[in-house]
Motif scaffolding. Structure first.
Motif, PDB file in Angstrom:
ATOM      1  N   VAL A  83      -6.663  -0.294   4.655  1.00 54.31           N
ATOM      2  CA  VAL A  83      -5.916   0.932   4.403  1.00 54.31           C
ATOM      3  C   VAL A  83      -5.165   1.344   5.660  1.00 54.31           C
ATOM      4  N   PRO A  84      -4.010   1.977   5.519  1.00 49.82           N
ATOM      5  CA  PRO A  84      -3.305   2.486   6.700  1.00 49.82           C
ATOM      6  C   PRO A  84      -3.990   3.734   7.250  1.00 49.82           C
ATOM      7  N   GLU A  85      -3.633   4.084   8.469  1.00 49.73           N
ATOM      8  CA  GLU A  85      -4.244   5.241   9.126  1.00 49.73           C
ATOM      9  C   GLU A  85      -3.957   6.540   8.391  1.00 49.73           C
ATOM     10  N   THR A  86      -2.909   6.582   7.591  1.00 49.55           N
ATOM     11  CA  THR A  86      -2.541   7.791   6.864  1.00 49.55           C
ATOM     12  C   THR A  86      -3.408   8.045   5.635  1.00 49.55           C
ATOM     13  N   THR A  87      -4.278   7.104   5.292  1.00 53.93           N
ATOM     14  CA  THR A  87      -5.148   7.266   4.129  1.00 53.93           C
ATOM     15  C   THR A  87      -6.093   8.437   4.343  1.00 53.93           C
ATOM     16  N   LEU A  97     -17.904   4.607  -1.525  1.00 57.84           N
ATOM     17  CA  LEU A  97     -18.814   4.908  -2.626  1.00 57.84           C
ATOM     18  C   LEU A  97     -18.854   3.775  -3.642  1.00 57.84           C
ATOM     19  N   GLU A  98     -17.709   3.094  -3.823  1.00 62.65           N
ATOM     20  CA  GLU A  98     -17.651   1.961  -4.754  1.00 62.65           C
ATOM     21  C   GLU A  98     -18.182   0.676  -4.118  1.00 62.65           C
ATOM     22  N   GLY A  99     -18.585   0.735  -2.841  1.00 64.32           N
ATOM     23  CA  GLY A  99     -19.188  -0.426  -2.203  1.00 64.32           C
ATOM     24  C   GLY A  99     -18.222  -1.328  -1.477  1.00 64.32           C
ATOM     25  N   ALA A 100     -16.995  -0.877  -1.262  1.00 65.58           N
ATOM     26  CA  ALA A 100     -16.002  -1.718  -0.587  1.00 65.58           C
ATOM     27  C   ALA A 100     -16.161  -1.661   0.925  1.00 65.58           C
ATOM     28  N   ASP A 101     -15.820  -2.767   1.586  1.00 68.90           N
ATOM     29  CA  ASP A 101     -15.676  -2.770   3.042  1.00 68.90           C
ATOM     30  C   ASP A 101     -14.268  -2.260   3.352  1.00 68.90           C
ATOM     31  N   VAL A 102     -14.177  -1.216   4.162  1.00 67.49           N
ATOM     32  CA  VAL A 102     -12.893  -0.577   4.439  1.00 67.49           C
ATOM     33  C   VAL A 102     -12.465  -0.859   5.877  1.00 67.49           C
ATOM     34  N   ILE A 103     -11.242  -1.372   6.030  1.00 72.71           N
ATOM     35  CA  ILE A 103     -10.656  -1.616   7.350  1.00 72.71           C
ATOM     36  C   ILE A 103      -9.420  -0.738   7.471  1.00 72.71           C
ATOM     37  N   VAL A 104      -9.328   0.028   8.554  1.00 73.98           N
ATOM     38  CA  VAL A 104      -8.185   0.900   8.792  1.00 73.98           C
ATOM     39  C   VAL A 104      -7.239   0.211   9.773  1.00 73.98           C
ATOM     40  N   HIS A 105      -5.978   0.064   9.351  1.00 69.85           N
ATOM     41  CA  HIS A 105      -5.021  -0.651  10.214  1.00 69.85           C
ATOM     42  C   HIS A 105      -3.597  -0.207   9.910  1.00 69.85           C
ATOM     43  N   GLY A 106      -2.856   0.154  10.950  1.00 78.64           N
ATOM     44  CA  GLY A 106      -1.423   0.402  10.829  1.00 78.64           C
ATOM     45  C   GLY A 106      -1.080   1.797  10.340  1.00 78.64           C
ATOM     46  N   ARG A 107       0.196   2.118  10.499  1.00 82.63           N
ATOM     47  CA  ARG A 107       0.695   3.431  10.088  1.00 82.63           C
ATOM     48  C   ARG A 107       1.258   3.427   8.674  1.00 82.63           C
ATOM     49  N   SER A 108       1.420   2.266   8.078  1.00 76.66           N
ATOM     50  CA  SER A 108       2.028   2.187   6.749  1.00 76.66           C
ATOM     51  C   SER A 108       1.314   1.158   5.899  1.00 76.66           C
ATOM     52  N   TRP A 109       1.605   1.205   4.581  1.00 79.83           N
ATOM     53  CA  TRP A 109       1.038   0.196   3.691  1.00 79.83           C
ATOM     54  C   TRP A 109       1.509  -1.203   4.091  1.00 79.83           C
ATOM     55  N   GLN A 110       2.757  -1.309   4.520  1.00 76.31           N
ATOM     56  CA  GLN A 110       3.285  -2.622   4.896  1.00 76.31           C
ATOM     57  C   GLN A 110       2.440  -3.248   6.009  1.00 76.31           C
ATOM     58  N   GLU A 111       2.057  -2.457   7.009  1.00 79.88           N
ATOM     59  CA  GLU A 111       1.244  -2.982   8.110  1.00 79.88           C
ATOM     60  C   GLU A 111      -0.157  -3.336   7.634  1.00 79.88           C
ATOM     61  N   ALA A 112      -0.730  -2.491   6.790  1.00 81.62           N
ATOM     62  CA  ALA A 112      -2.051  -2.798   6.234  1.00 81.62           C
ATOM     63  C   ALA A 112      -1.993  -4.067   5.387  1.00 81.62           C
ATOM     64  N   ASN A 113      -0.914  -4.225   4.645  1.00 81.17           N
ATOM     65  CA  ASN A 113      -0.751  -5.391   3.785  1.00 81.17           C
ATOM     66  C   ASN A 113      -0.656  -6.678   4.601  1.00 81.17           C
ATOM     67  N   GLU A 114       0.048  -6.620   5.721  1.00 79.68           N
ATOM     68  CA  GLU A 114       0.165  -7.803   6.576  1.00 79.68           C
ATOM     69  C   GLU A 114      -1.207  -8.250   7.083  1.00 79.68           C
ATOM     70  N   LEU A 115      -2.032  -7.300   7.515  1.00 77.59           N
ATOM     71  CA  LEU A 115      -3.368  -7.663   7.986  1.00 77.59           C
ATOM     72  C   LEU A 115      -4.218  -8.197   6.840  1.00 77.59           C
TER      73      LEU A 115
END
Length: 304
Positions: A83-87, A97-115
């Motif tokens: 997820v981006p930092e803006t989340t 809560l749904e059991g996902a591993d969450v990684i925070v990266h980038g200022r936009s969805w595009q940056e999160a998507n690249e990672l």
């Protein structure tokens, strides 16, 4: 059985009275994870799981990511969401809560998507938030359901972000013999990437997302949504953030369902009769959204 549920289709008496025409609501805000996304995401996850995928990777901090996390939990597959930092904190809490591993990266969805794409390993499946034919086929199921319970609508109103819902609805209209039903695609100022594409007759990237309707925050829509402009009647409508936020509060009062501003964009047409001139028996997709709170919606309104 599919992961999504069959949702109610009801008439909105308040909207019908205001607009002076019948407005029916497809209540996909009632999906288990709060939005229509579970239809397409659930279908894609089931297909990949049947092919042996052990982990799902998503790059959405919003409703698509929540749908992936839900699908993974139900199917017994691991889920990683970048997820981006803006989340918002609430969105991150729901993912955990749904059991996902969450990684925070980038200022936009595009940056999160690249990672997210760098994390894909053998046995993993990447689930795109909106640009995947598997998603569109899953989203089309809402029109299958409507076709079983109501007469052909005069128009379908929906919100458009990346174009996945739009593509799914048109696929559903075409496979149910409703090819001539126009689609009114609504987005907010500051997130109007589909309007930009209609003007350019091609997917183009807008400079930035400045709308509070962050679930509409794709800077470029998928190519298929633009291709449909040549084969299906689509009307592009852009509303203000205030219109979307006002609609969220009015809809909560009228129907006791809280939705995100991205959904409020489409709902605002039900409270603005001139925007539906020429259409009767309107089918409105209540796409939902799980990450906004009433306090946040009111804070956005106050800021405006």
């Amino acid at each position: 059985m599919p992961l999504h549920i069959e949702t109610p289709l009801i008439e909105s008496r308040p909207m019908s009275a205001i607009a002076k025409r019948t407005i029916n609501l497809k209540l996909d805000a009632l999906q288990p994870c709060g939005s229509f996304k579970l239809r397409g995401v659930g279908h894609a996850c089931e297909v990949h799981h049947s092919r042996g995928a052990k982990r799902f990777i998503s790059s959405s901090g919003g409703n698509a990511g929540l749908a992936v996390a839900y699908a993974g939990r139900v199917l017994g597959a691991a889920v990683t969401v970048v997820v981006p930092e803006t989340t918002t904190d609430r969105a991150r809490e729901l993912l955990i809560l749904e059991g996902a591993d969450v990684i925070v990266h980038g200022r936009s969805w595009q940056e999160a998507n690249e990672l997210a794409h760098t994390l894909i390993a053998p046995g993993d499946a990447f689930i795109h938030p909106f640009d995947d034919p598997l998603l569109w086929t899953g989203h089309a199921s809402m029109i299958d359901e409507a076709a079983k319970t109501t007469r052909k609508p005069g128009a379908v109103v929906l919100s458009v972000g990346g174009g996945g819902l739009l593509c799914g609805v048109i696929e559903g209209l075409q496979r149910n013999g409703w090819d001539d039903v126009p689609v009114i695609a609504v987005e907010t100022e500051g997130a109007a990437s589909f309007r930009a594409a209609t003007l350019a007759d091609a997917p183009v990237e807008i400079d930035a997302i400045t709308s509070v309707a962050t679930s509409l925050g794709a800077k470029r829509v998928c190519s298929q949504s633009v291709a449909y402009l040549k084969t299906h009647r689509i009307e592009s409508v852009v509303v203000s953030d205030k219109d979307a936020l006002d609609a969220c509060e009015r809809f909560l009062t009228d129907h006791r369902i809280l939705v995100e501003p991205a959904c409020g964009a489409a709902l605002s047409l039900g409270y603005s009769p001139p925007l539906l001139t020429g259409y009767d028996n309107v089918l409105m997709v209540v796409c939902g959204g799980a990450t906004a709170t009433l306090e946040q919606i009111r804070a956005w309104r106050q800021a405006l």
